[in-house]
Design a protein around this motif. Structure first.
Motif, PDB file in Angstrom:
ATOM      1  N   PRO A 532      13.822   1.566  13.119  1.00 36.19           N
ATOM      2  CA  PRO A 532      12.755   0.646  13.542  1.00 36.19           C
ATOM      3  C   PRO A 532      11.559   1.313  14.207  1.00 36.19           C
ATOM      4  N   LEU A 533      11.784   2.332  15.066  1.00 38.59           N
ATOM      5  CA  LEU A 533      10.659   2.933  15.780  1.00 38.59           C
ATOM      6  C   LEU A 533       9.710   3.666  14.847  1.00 38.59           C
ATOM      7  N   MET A 534      10.237   4.564  14.032  1.00 36.78           N
ATOM      8  CA  MET A 534       9.393   5.302  13.105  1.00 36.78           C
ATOM      9  C   MET A 534       8.811   4.370  12.042  1.00 36.78           C
ATOM     10  N   PHE A 535       9.553   3.317  11.716  1.00 36.14           N
ATOM     11  CA  PHE A 535       9.048   2.327  10.764  1.00 36.14           C
ATOM     12  C   PHE A 535       7.776   1.672  11.318  1.00 36.14           C
ATOM     13  N   MET A 536       7.790   1.315  12.621  1.00 31.30           N
ATOM     14  CA  MET A 536       6.623   0.683  13.230  1.00 31.30           C
ATOM     15  C   MET A 536       5.442   1.648  13.295  1.00 31.30           C
ATOM     16  N   ILE A 537       5.718   2.909  13.630  1.00 31.70           N
ATOM     17  CA  ILE A 537       4.646   3.904  13.668  1.00 31.70           C
ATOM     18  C   ILE A 537       4.023   4.059  12.282  1.00 31.70           C
ATOM     19  N   LYS A 538       4.863   4.130  11.255  1.00 32.51           N
ATOM     20  CA  LYS A 538       4.383   4.254   9.878  1.00 32.51           C
ATOM     21  C   LYS A 538       3.616   3.001   9.458  1.00 32.51           C
ATOM     22  N   LEU A 539       4.125   1.839   9.845  1.00 29.00           N
ATOM     23  CA  LEU A 539       3.473   0.573   9.495  1.00 29.00           C
ATOM     24  C   LEU A 539       2.059   0.521  10.052  1.00 29.00           C
ATOM     25  N   ASN A 540       1.876   0.969  11.285  1.00 25.61           N
ATOM     26  CA  ASN A 540       0.549   0.970  11.893  1.00 25.61           C
ATOM     27  C   ASN A 540      -0.405   1.921  11.176  1.00 25.61           C
ATOM     28  N   GLN A 541       0.124   3.048  10.713  1.00 25.93           N
ATOM     29  CA  GLN A 541      -0.718   3.997   9.985  1.00 25.93           C
ATOM     30  C   GLN A 541      -1.169   3.427   8.649  1.00 25.93           C
ATOM     31  N   ILE A 542      -0.281   2.714   7.989  1.00 25.28           N
ATOM     32  CA  ILE A 542      -0.566   2.199   6.645  1.00 25.28           C
ATOM     33  C   ILE A 542      -1.459   0.957   6.680  1.00 25.28           C
ATOM     34  N   CYS A 543      -1.217   0.073   7.656  1.00 24.19           N
ATOM     35  CA  CYS A 543      -1.811  -1.266   7.617  1.00 24.19           C
ATOM     36  C   CYS A 543      -3.240  -1.358   8.147  1.00 24.19           C
ATOM     37  N   GLU A 544      -3.734  -0.334   8.826  1.00 20.58           N
ATOM     38  CA  GLU A 544      -5.064  -0.444   9.425  1.00 20.58           C
ATOM     39  C   GLU A 544      -6.129  -0.737   8.370  1.00 20.58           C
ATOM     40  N   ALA A 545      -6.109  -0.005   7.262  1.00 23.18           N
ATOM     41  CA  ALA A 545      -7.129  -0.192   6.223  1.00 23.18           C
ATOM     42  C   ALA A 545      -6.990  -1.552   5.549  1.00 23.18           C
ATOM     43  N   SER A 546      -5.760  -1.949   5.221  1.00 23.59           N
ATOM     44  CA  SER A 546      -5.562  -3.224   4.522  1.00 23.59           C
ATOM     45  C   SER A 546      -5.899  -4.408   5.423  1.00 23.59           C
ATOM     46  N   PHE A 547      -5.657  -4.261   6.750  1.00 28.10           N
ATOM     47  CA  PHE A 547      -6.005  -5.350   7.662  1.00 28.10           C
ATOM     48  C   PHE A 547      -7.524  -5.485   7.792  1.00 28.10           C
ATOM     49  N   LYS A 548      -8.222  -4.353   7.821  1.00 26.44           N
ATOM     50  CA  LYS A 548      -9.690  -4.413   7.855  1.00 26.44           C
ATOM     51  C   LYS A 548     -10.226  -5.132   6.627  1.00 26.44           C
ATOM     52  N   GLN A 549      -9.658  -4.820   5.477  1.00 27.45           N
ATOM     53  CA  GLN A 549     -10.084  -5.481   4.235  1.00 27.45           C
ATOM     54  C   GLN A 549      -9.787  -6.973   4.292  1.00 27.45           C
ATOM     55  N   CYS A 550      -8.612  -7.309   4.802  1.00 31.39           N
ATOM     56  CA  CYS A 550      -8.213  -8.728   4.918  1.00 31.39           C
ATOM     57  C   CYS A 550      -9.142  -9.474   5.870  1.00 31.39           C
ATOM     58  N   LEU A 551      -9.427  -8.852   7.013  1.00 34.09           N
ATOM     59  CA  LEU A 551     -10.279  -9.498   8.009  1.00 34.09           C
ATOM     60  C   LEU A 551     -11.704  -9.646   7.479  1.00 34.09           C
ATOM     61  N   GLY A 552     -12.176  -8.643   6.757  1.00 32.48           N
ATOM     62  CA  GLY A 552     -13.502  -8.725   6.166  1.00 32.48           C
ATOM     63  C   GLY A 552     -13.609  -9.865   5.165  1.00 32.48           C
ATOM     64  N   GLN A 553     -12.573 -10.029   4.349  1.00 32.92           N
ATOM     65  CA  GLN A 553     -12.569 -11.125   3.377  1.00 32.92           C
ATOM     66  C   GLN A 553     -12.515 -12.474   4.082  1.00 32.92           C
ATOM     67  N   LEU A 554     -11.736 -12.537   5.153  1.00 29.90           N
ATOM     68  CA  LEU A 554     -11.634 -13.786   5.908  1.00 29.90           C
ATOM     69  C   LEU A 554     -12.978 -14.162   6.517  1.00 29.90           C
ATOM     70  N   LEU A 555     -13.684 -13.180   7.065  1.00 28.49           N
ATOM     71  CA  LEU A 555     -15.002 -13.430   7.645  1.00 28.49           C
ATOM     72  C   LEU A 555     -15.988 -13.886   6.583  1.00 28.49           C
ATOM     73  N   LYS A 556     -15.877 -13.311   5.404  1.00 25.22           N
ATOM     74  CA  LYS A 556     -16.785 -13.691   4.316  1.00 25.22           C
ATOM     75  C   LYS A 556     -16.575 -15.139   3.906  1.00 25.22           C
ATOM     76  N   GLU A 557     -15.316 -15.588   3.981  1.00 20.64           N
ATOM     77  CA  GLU A 557     -15.004 -16.961   3.583  1.00 20.64           C
ATOM     78  C   GLU A 557     -15.390 -17.977   4.640  1.00 20.64           C
ATOM     79  N   GLN A 558     -15.511 -17.531   5.908  1.00 22.43           N
ATOM     80  CA  GLN A 558     -15.894 -18.439   6.981  1.00 22.43           C
ATOM     81  C   GLN A 558     -17.390 -18.718   6.908  1.00 22.43           C
ATOM     82  N   SER A 559     -17.803 -19.823   7.539  1.00 24.47           N
ATOM     83  CA  SER A 559     -19.229 -20.174   7.516  1.00 24.47           C
ATOM     84  C   SER A 559     -20.042 -19.183   8.315  1.00 24.47           C
TER      85      SER A 559
END
Length: 908
Positions: A532-559
């Protein structure tokens, strides 16, 4: 260039009034760095000590969430004034420093400063949460002395205070002494009765037809259908339900609160349906998208010969607009004028513009506006602007926005819509120009308004979105979904961004939430191989870029960007902060563990790693108290069985780093961990809100595992307080030998037991099939085995007398919240901290340390269920339960303060 940009550079001397204005501007805009620089200039100029300047500096630091700095400036004031005391006392009360609020008031009184009306609610709140009856009543006396008893806000806070004290008669006396009770005071009194289980009959509070028809809209505005139902019950008992106006008000209340079926039942029960009754039902259907039902109801009304009025047509035109019934809506609009001789009002034109706009007939809608015999209002132009945004018509949008700017120049919301339209069209120069206009408007302060007006404004303006980022694990998902439920009930929209692993089942439980999934490229096998510990560290390394993309798309869809109030992320999903920062969105760290565990992680992250590793491996150190963390011993520290200490130190340094987060929220309560919370408030330099227990404030179904409810029927057959409930969480593993020792000890205790054995918790076994026959014999007589239980319901059951738990924080809070003492068998991490506190601080637990043996198990069960020691633990557990319930019920937790801070932050 603003004033401030000139002053610090040249240290030009301004008037006191100009400095005051600059400090206020920096505070209003949360410009901490600029404000500190200005503070330094004022110190150098020798005027920082002036009472007026110092009071504004106190307010500035409070606005920026720097309570320690505010207190330092306040303490250094050579001469204090009332305004500084108002700010400082209010800030302490809002942040949970209730005793400090009272102490500051005592200092203020010694200095000869008079009581100010603005201080009273803060002092009353502090007295209420500290259960300090003597001080609270003293403040009440001062209210009478200074003639503040006619202030409805003060009166409502006093009513709330006495209600929390359980002194409903005193609360009622305060209510009666107010000459003119408004809806705020009525609501406080009703809440007081409800919180003390007296509302159903409202003893002595005689409600007449006019009173009920006034109170029910207040319940609707406050989204408090429970109070509405209690008033409904009162009207049934007193026979007032059959009064036409009362029946219509009840129908309207149920309809607006979303209880359509209850509204339908009331409507069908009404023998003599009036125009008002029909109108309420049509509005109910219209507002919930049931356009066909609304039309059917309208036709029924028309067939009965009941008089149709202007509200009838407002309701049916709304239904046509929401249902896309363009042709029918146009026919009814003509029929209203030609057949029923009803002259169209502004609301009818607004409905028609909305109807045509939704159908894409924007030119026709604009022509109708131009042909109106009366001047179009903001609702008419607003309907056109909204339609233009949906259909991308910039030219008409510009006209509508210009008209709206003339009608409500202070409202930047219309400009935001137009800005969004420009952005979608790629007209970026226009976007920049609109943003500059919006920024100017936001710098202007709204004029003072009453509490009810502010409530109405919130209802109209605050429909912000909160983005939640949970850890994909049961213990973390549960509280963050409870938080989402609480925020949703307060008017926020909720978006849950989750990874591909362990996604929340949301088909029915959270149908109003938006769920987005980001790829993480990790699998279940990765979790097993990495831990679990190394899994969480790896998850944070991987997800930063995809979360930025997700958040950017969400902002684009908002008014507009301002539609997102903030990103709330689990402390172990720290990648979220970088994306929020990049998009200039506020972020909030959510700790799903307790405050003491957060303190431990903060301390451990700063220790000498090499020495810490040596000490943790030294057997002689294990029973020694860790420096600065009394009563926690080395072996109680939140280290993990899921990875090496080096990995623990790495991830702890990440989780306790709040970075640019604007606040930290913790699922705990001041009555449980006041000292740890105070430590965090000092160390983190951002507001810390103990918002728990969330399972009391906002229960939400969020289990990732299927619950077996058959155990509830089994519990019904057991004696009160006789059952030991065993559940060791969603991660712990048990060896066969330990399972047998537990079963033998439980059997020998002669107490019935409900045992949750999670599939996969026994190595190399799907469930219990690998266990020997002896196990089945041991549990068959007194035990009941399930794969997963509805834990909250189990703990509430009167048959349960104890809870054998791994002491995860959710389970600990749930047990505390039901007054159930515990047998503690911690497995890893903060579970050890919780177990230590349960046994040594709150003294409602028995900890099982070391090797499991049947004799130890038997003695622990008997201590908890049979012996006098267990009875004493139950008494203490009940006391804690009452404190937690009181805290959650009366605002003693900081959940309301946190929600208020979100609304305040997004109303500027």
């Amino acid at each position: 260039m603003n004033k401030f940009s000139i002053v610090p550079c040249s240290f030009r001397v301004l008037s006191i009034g100009s400095y005051v204005e600059l400090i206020e501007t920096n505070g209003r805009d949360r410009l901490l760095w600029q404000g500190r620089k200005l503070h330094g200039h004022l110190v150098a100029s020798g005027i920082a000590h002036l009472t007026r300047i110092a009071a504004k500096l106190v307010a500035f630091y409070v606005e920026c969430g720097k309570l320690v700095d505010a207190r330092k400036v306040f303490d250094e004031m050579p001469k204090r004034d009332v305004s500084g005391c108002v700010v400082m006392i209010g800030a302490c009360a809002r942040n949970g420093y209730y005793q400090e609020s009272l102490d500051l008031f005592r200092e203020m009184s010694k200095e000869g400063l008079k009581l100010d009306a603005f201080i009273v609610p803060s002092l009353v709140k502090a007295s209420r949460n500290l259960l300090d009856r003597e001080f609270g009543k003293m403040i009440h006396c001062l209210v009478l002395k200074f003639s503040f008893e006619s202030d409805a806000f003060i009166v409502s806070s006093l009513i709330d205070m006495y209600s929390k004290f359980g002194e409903v008669e005193n609360a009622r006396k305060v209510f009666n002494d107010l000459a003119e009770q408004d809806l705020v005071v009525f609501n406080a009194m009703i809440s007081g009765y409800a919180s003390n289980s007296h509302l159903t009959l409202c003893p002595g509070l005689q409600l007449y037809q006019a009173t009920i028809t006034t109170l029910l809209p207040a319940c609707t505005a406050l989204a408090n259908v429970n109070h509405g139902k209690e008033i409904h019950g009162y009207s049934v008992v007193t026979g007032l339900e059959d009064q036409g106006f009362v029946r219509s008000a009840l129908l309207d209340m149920y309809g607006k609160c979303g209880f359509v079926s209850e509204a339908v039942i009331l409507f069908c029960k009404t023998p003599n349906k009036t125009t008002i009754t029909f109108n309420s039902m049509i509005f109910c259907y219209a507002n919930h998208g049931l356009s066909d039902k609304a039309v059917e109801q309208f036709n029924q009304m028309e067939a009965t010969g009941e008089k149709l009025d202007h509200l009838t047509f407002t309701a049916i035109l709304t239904a046509c607009s929401h249902g896309g019934l363009t042709d029918l809506g146009q026919q009814l609009f003509l029929s209203m004028q030609n057949k029923y001789r009803i002259k169209p009002r502004l609301e009818h034109y607004a409905c028609m513009v909305d109807l045509l706009g939704r159908a894409g007939k924007l030119d026709e809608a604009y022509e109708m506006i131009k042909a109106m015999p009366i001047e179009p209002d903001l609702f008419v132009w607003g309907a056109l602007l909204g339609a233009c945004r949906n259909h991308g018509n910039i030219e008409l949008a510009r006209i509508a926005a210009q008209r709206l700017a003339e009608l409500e120049p202070e409202n930047s919301g219309n400009d935001l819509l137009l800005s969004s339209l420009y952005a979608n069209a790629g007209s970026w120069e226009s976007v920049v120009r609109m943003k500059m206009m919006i920024k100017k408007k936001k710098l202007r302060r709204l004029q003072g308004s009453s509490w009810l007006e502010r409530l109405a404004m919130e209802e109209k303006l605050v429909k912000k979105r909160i983005v939640l980022v949970p850890v994909p694990a049961q213990g973390h998902v549960t509280p963050i979904m409870q938080l989402g439920n609480a925020l949703h009930l307060k008017g926020f929209s909720i978006t849950v961004v989750q990874t591909q692993n362990n996604r929340v089942s949301h088909s029915k439980d959270f149908s109003d939430f938006q769920f987005l999934t980001i790829p993480d490229s990790l699998t279940e096998s990765d979790l097993k191989s990495l831990g679990p510990l190394m899994f969480m560290i790896k998850l944070n390394q991987i997800c930063e870029a995809s979360f930025k993309q997700c958040l950017g798309q969400l902002l684009k869809e908002q008014s507009n960007v301002d539609d997102i109030a903030c990103v709330v992320y689990d402390e172990y999903m720290y990648f979220s902060e970088a994306a929020a920062k990049e998009f200039q969105l506020p972020s909030v760290v959510f700790s799903t563990t307790n405050a003491t565990a957060f303190v431990c992680r903060s301390v451990i992250a700063k220790v000498n790693a090499e020495k810490f590793l040596i000490d943790m491996k030294d057997p002689e150190m294990q029973d020694q108290v860790f420096p600065g963390l009394d009563p926690l011993r080395y072996k109680d520290l939140p280290t993990s069985a899921f990875g090496p200490v080096e990995s623990i130190l790495k991830i702890y340094s990440e989780t306790v780093n709040v970075r640019s987060a604007s606040a930290v929220i913790i699922n705990s309560a001041s009555c449980l961990e006041s000292s740890s919370l105070a430590w965090l408030q000092q160390e983190l330099h951002v507001p810390v809100y103990p918002i728990g227990p969330l399972h009391i404030a906002a229960s939400a179904p969020s289990s990732l595992l299927e619950e077996d409810r058959s155990c509830i029927e089994w519990l019904k057959k057991q004696k009160p307080s006789s059952v030991i409930y065993i559940s060791l969480g969603s991660l712990a593993l048990m060896e066969t030998k330990d399972m047998l020792e537990m079963a033998q000890g439980l059997s020998n205790s002669n107490q019935p037991f409900l045992w949750v054995i999670r599939p996969g918790s026994i190595p190399a076994s799907e469930w219990t099939e690998s266990l020997p026959e002896e196990f089945d014999k041991l549990v068959s007589e007194r035990g009941y085995i399930v794969k997963w239980a509805p834990q909250m319901e189990v703990l509430k059951h009167p048959a349960v007398g104890g809870f054998w738990s791994h002491c995860g924080w959710n389970s600990t809070l749930e047990s505390l919240g039901e007054g159930v003492p515990m047998i503690c068998r911690p497995f890893s991490g903060d579970q050890r901290v919780n177990a230590r506190y349960l046994e040594n601080v709150w003294r409602i637990g028995v900890q099982l340390e070391g090797k499991l043996e049947k004799g130890i198990v038997e003695r622990a069960v008997k201590r908890l269920i049979v012996d006098e020691e267990g009875a004493e633990m139950r008494k203490r557990a009940i006391d804690l339960k009452e404190k937690l319930e009181t805290s959650a019920r009366s605002g003693g937790s900081s959940l309301e303060d946190f929600i208020d801070s979100l609304k305040m932050e997004n109303s500027i």
